[in-house]
Motif scaffolding. Structure first.
Motif, mmCIF file in Angstrom:
data_model
loop_
_atom_site.group_PDB
_atom_site.id
_atom_site.type_symbol
_atom_site.label_atom_id
_atom_site.label_comp_id
_atom_site.label_asym_id
_atom_site.label_seq_id
_atom_site.Cartn_x
_atom_site.Cartn_y
_atom_site.Cartn_z
ATOM 1 N N MET A 187 0.841 -1.206 0.000
ATOM 2 C CA MET A 187 0.000 0.000 0.000
ATOM 3 C C MET A 187 0.873 1.252 0.000
ATOM 4 O O MET A 187 0.603 2.209 -0.715
ATOM 5 C CB MET A 187 -0.904 0.005 1.221
ATOM 6 N N GLN A 188 1.924 1.223 0.794
ATOM 7 C CA GLN A 188 2.820 2.375 0.829
ATOM 8 C C GLN A 188 3.478 2.593 -0.530
ATOM 9 O O GLN A 188 3.552 3.712 -1.039
ATOM 10 C CB GLN A 188 3.891 2.182 1.909
ATOM 11 N N LYS A 189 3.940 1.483 -1.134
ATOM 12 C CA LYS A 189 4.552 1.564 -2.471
ATOM 13 C C LYS A 189 3.558 2.142 -3.464
ATOM 14 O O LYS A 189 3.915 2.958 -4.312
ATOM 15 C CB LYS A 189 4.995 0.171 -2.936
ATOM 16 N N ILE B 215 0.995 4.150 -2.893
ATOM 17 C CA ILE B 215 0.834 5.593 -2.675
ATOM 18 C C ILE B 215 1.974 6.347 -3.357
ATOM 19 O O ILE B 215 1.764 7.325 -4.071
ATOM 20 C CB ILE B 215 0.815 5.924 -1.170
ATOM 21 N N GLU B 216 3.194 5.855 -3.151
ATOM 22 C CA GLU B 216 4.361 6.528 -3.730
ATOM 23 C C GLU B 216 4.278 6.550 -5.254
ATOM 24 O O GLU B 216 4.567 7.555 -5.892
ATOM 25 C CB GLU B 216 5.653 5.852 -3.254
ATOM 26 N N LYS B 217 3.852 5.419 -5.827
ATOM 27 C CA LYS B 217 3.786 5.348 -7.297
ATOM 28 C C LYS B 217 2.670 6.227 -7.859
ATOM 29 O O LYS B 217 2.866 6.938 -8.835
ATOM 30 C CB LYS B 217 3.535 3.902 -7.734
ATOM 31 N N TYR B 218 1.495 6.175 -7.255
ATOM 32 C CA TYR B 218 0.374 6.999 -7.725
ATOM 33 C C TYR B 218 0.732 8.470 -7.602
ATOM 34 O O TYR B 218 0.538 9.250 -8.518
ATOM 35 C CB TYR B 218 -0.886 6.732 -6.893
ATOM 36 N N TYR B 219 1.283 8.818 -6.448
ATOM 37 C CA TYR B 219 1.566 10.225 -6.189
ATOM 38 C C TYR B 219 2.615 10.750 -7.172
ATOM 39 O O TYR B 219 2.499 11.878 -7.666
ATOM 40 C CB TYR B 219 2.020 10.422 -4.747
ATOM 41 N N ALA B 220 3.602 9.929 -7.468
ATOM 42 C CA ALA B 220 4.643 10.337 -8.420
ATOM 43 C C ALA B 220 3.995 10.663 -9.765
ATOM 44 O O ALA B 220 4.422 11.572 -10.469
ATOM 45 C CB ALA B 220 5.672 9.220 -8.570
ATOM 46 N N TRP B 221 2.927 9.951 -10.103
ATOM 47 C CA TRP B 221 2.248 10.185 -11.377
ATOM 48 C C TRP B 221 1.596 11.564 -11.405
ATOM 49 O O TRP B 221 1.598 12.234 -12.430
ATOM 50 C CB TRP B 221 1.200 9.101 -11.609
ATOM 51 N N THR B 222 1.052 11.993 -10.265
ATOM 52 C CA THR B 222 0.405 13.316 -10.242
ATOM 53 C C THR B 222 1.414 14.438 -10.491
ATOM 54 O O THR B 222 1.047 15.542 -10.836
ATOM 55 C CB THR B 222 -0.311 13.605 -8.902
ATOM 56 N N ARG C 298 -8.825 13.201 -6.499
ATOM 57 C CA ARG C 298 -9.445 12.027 -5.908
ATOM 58 C C ARG C 298 -10.914 12.357 -5.671
ATOM 59 O O ARG C 298 -11.226 13.469 -5.227
ATOM 60 C CB ARG C 298 -8.763 11.748 -4.565
ATOM 61 N N TYR D 112 -7.619 12.187 -13.873
ATOM 62 C CA TYR D 112 -6.500 13.040 -14.260
ATOM 63 C C TYR D 112 -6.869 13.755 -15.551
ATOM 64 O O TYR D 112 -7.613 13.195 -16.361
ATOM 65 C CB TYR D 112 -5.265 12.203 -14.608
ATOM 66 N N GLY E 199 1.362 3.431 -18.511
ATOM 67 C CA GLY E 199 2.376 3.449 -17.456
ATOM 68 C C GLY E 199 1.801 3.766 -16.091
ATOM 69 O O GLY E 199 2.532 3.852 -15.112
#
Lengths: 426, 113
Positions: free
Chosen positions: B23-25, B27-34, B44, B78, B94
């Motif tokens: 879950m933490q990973k 969050i990091e991946k989704y957030y990096a996309w924003t 969201r 998005y 991606g």
């Protein structure tokens, strides 16, 4: 692309969710009682899910830990009210949850309480009524914050088997919750020994299953180290606990050097020592010194001493093998197991030559459970090779290849065999 | 450059067996996309089902969502910049949402030619 992102994450956040999950499950298990372990886990999982849904767009806030903590409390309180749990005790438990929710998890007092909760949780998980493998799985799942899938991967085990093991353990706890309360002071020392045993077993599972370079197994070793330190820094600690932490830290320091870039095993004497983790080595020596304060010498003490002797050597060939052999003699006196005999023979071959070592393992295949064990055959083959008895050595490596062993081990044995009989015909 | 909307549909079950670490990973991946330069806007949607307004026979009816039979819910969206559908799709490929079993609907926003 993905690796860049994870590498730039602040190190303080590494494993943040996993750590916090373990802490919070331990915390709620104390407040709700061991019989409600499932509720504790569900509340934590739900809080993490809400965090995921919020932070995937907004990013993680600075007070992430406090947010998770507060949310998990709210989820637990809602579940108790909605499902009318705990009957007449309900209001008392809800009040306790409100009180606990009002404190900040990063506040020093609260932090100490949470450490204590983790300690209670590991003591609960290592209850003697549970099997050792159940204790390991339960510790990893609850206080460790690992998922069933991660535990299965680390153990190279089937996911369903791990899930069933956990279900059984939780049922045992639920059916006789009183047995799973904290042991009295007089029983605490006995329990400490099972806790150390479980931690050592956890570490060995991660350390010995060296197929490939799956990071989850390194995580497993590091979790064993973390739990060991948690116990060793508690009031129930003894020099034996320090010795176990020393042993784990010194061995974990070599994790990166044991497998090369293509996933092949690297023997101790050929390891690139610059890959040894110096921080873990100094941690190991620190705990090793602390372990010397008592008058008891445990198996962990002797094993830590062996690991320390290896760590002190500048390279494999300079290791003080006569000292290591003496330590194995001592280990054999405490634990006369066939595995110790085998490891002692390896030290003997370095200290006194292969002939003595070969004699030392004579009959081990018939007299013990090591008969069909690939390492016994591989070690025997190695001694025979050093004595120039090549056909017999080759026969040993061939027999070892017939035994169950991991892929890197098989490749290692093939290399040895090819060295003796030349490349296979085209 | 055109604008495309990426509508992220998700099945609430898809995170059920995820570990805290995963879950933490995520969050990091989704957030990096924003944070990608192609992203114009990202939001969201709140977890509640939402409201639906319908008009029939001159009357407007207000009801609670959900408005579809599927288990999937629209979790967020998005707006990204891309030259054409091909590029927008290549970008959306991606997105970590797919890796975790979610669905992404890609729609171009209309602009007068």
């Amino acid at each position: 692309m993905e690796t860049v992102l994870t590498e730039t994450a602040a190190p303080a956040l590494e494993h943040l969710f996993r750590r916090q999950a373990g802490r919070m499950v331990s915390h709620f298990t104390r407040l709700l009682g061991p019989a409600y372990l499932n509720l504790a886990e569900d509340a934590v999982q739900e809080a993490m899910l809400r965090a995921l849904q919020t932070w995937q767009f907004a990013g993680m806030p600075e007070n992430a830990v406090a947010w998770l903590y507060r949310t998990a409390h709210n989820v637990a309180i809602d579940a108790i009210r909605r499902n009318r749990l705990f009957d007449e005790k309900s209001e008392g438990i809800v009040a306790a949850l409100y009180r606990s929710a009002a404190t900040s998890p990063t506040d020093p007092d609260c932090d100490e309480q949470l450490r204590d909760d983790e300690l209670r949780m590991i003591i609960l998980c290592c209850h003697p009524a549970l099997t050792r493998s159940a204790s390991v799985a339960l510790s990893l799942k609850t206080v460790g914050g690992f998922s069933v899938r991660e535990i299965a991967r680390a153990f190279l085990a089937d996911e369903t088997a791990i899930a069933q093991r956990l279900v059984r353990a939780k049922r045992q706890i639920r059916e006789s919750p009183l047995n799973f309360e904290m042991p009295r002071a007089a029983e605490l020392q006995d329990r400490l020994l099972s806790v150390l045993d479980v931690i050592y077993f956890m570490f060995n599972e991660g350390y010995s299953a060296h197929e490939g370079k799956d990071l989850i197994r390194t995580d497993l070793c590091m979790e064993a180290l973390r739990l060991g330190r948690l116990v060793a820094s508690s009031s129930m600690s003894t020099p034996t606990a320090d010795a176990l932490v020393a042993l784990i830290a010194l061995q974990a320091a070599r994790l990166r050097a044991r497998v090369d870039d293509v996933g092949d095993l690297v023997q101790l004497e050929s390891q690139d020592r610059s890959l040894w983790d110096q921080k873990l080595i100094s941690m190991g020596f620190h705990y090793f010194d602390r372990s010397m304060t008592g008058d008891q010498i445990s198996e962990y003490h002797v094993q830590a001493a062996i690991a320390a002797t290896h760590a002190r050597a500048l390279n494999g060939r300079l290791a003080d093998w006569p000292s290591i052999l003496r330590l194995y003699d001592q280990l054999f006196a405490i634990n006369p197991s066939p595995i110790v005999v085998l490891n002692r023979a390896v030290a003997m071959s370095k200290a006194e030559g292969p002939a003595a070592a070969l004699a030392a393992i004579e009959g081990l295949d018939r007299e013990s459970k090591l008969g069909g064990y690939h390492l016994l055959l591989a070690v025997r083959g190695h001694f025979l090779e050093e004595l120039g008895r090549h056909p017999e050595a080759a026969a040993c490596f061939r027999a070892a290849l017939e035994c169950p062993c991991s892929e890197p081990e098989q490749r290692f044995l093939w290399r040895k065999l090819r060295g003796l009989i030349g490349p296979p015909p085209l | 450059m055109s604008h495309f909307m990426l509508l992220l549909h998700e099945n609430p079950e898809m995170w059920k067996s995820a570990s805290p670490e995963e879950m933490q990973k995520a969050i990091e991946k989704y957030y990096a996309w924003t944070k990608l330069p192609i992203v114009v806007d990202s939001k969201r949607l709140a977890a509640e089902p939402g409201k639906v307004l319908r008009s029939s026979g001159g009357q407007t009816h207000l009801s609670d969502g959900p408005y579809s039979e599927t288990k999937e819910v629209l979790g967020g969206y998005y707006t990204i910049e891309a030259a054409d559908y091909q590029e927008a799709i290549a970008r959306a490929m991606g997105h970590p949402h797919l890796e975790y079993g979610g669905t992404i609907e890609v729609r171009e926003t209309w602009k007068p030619s």
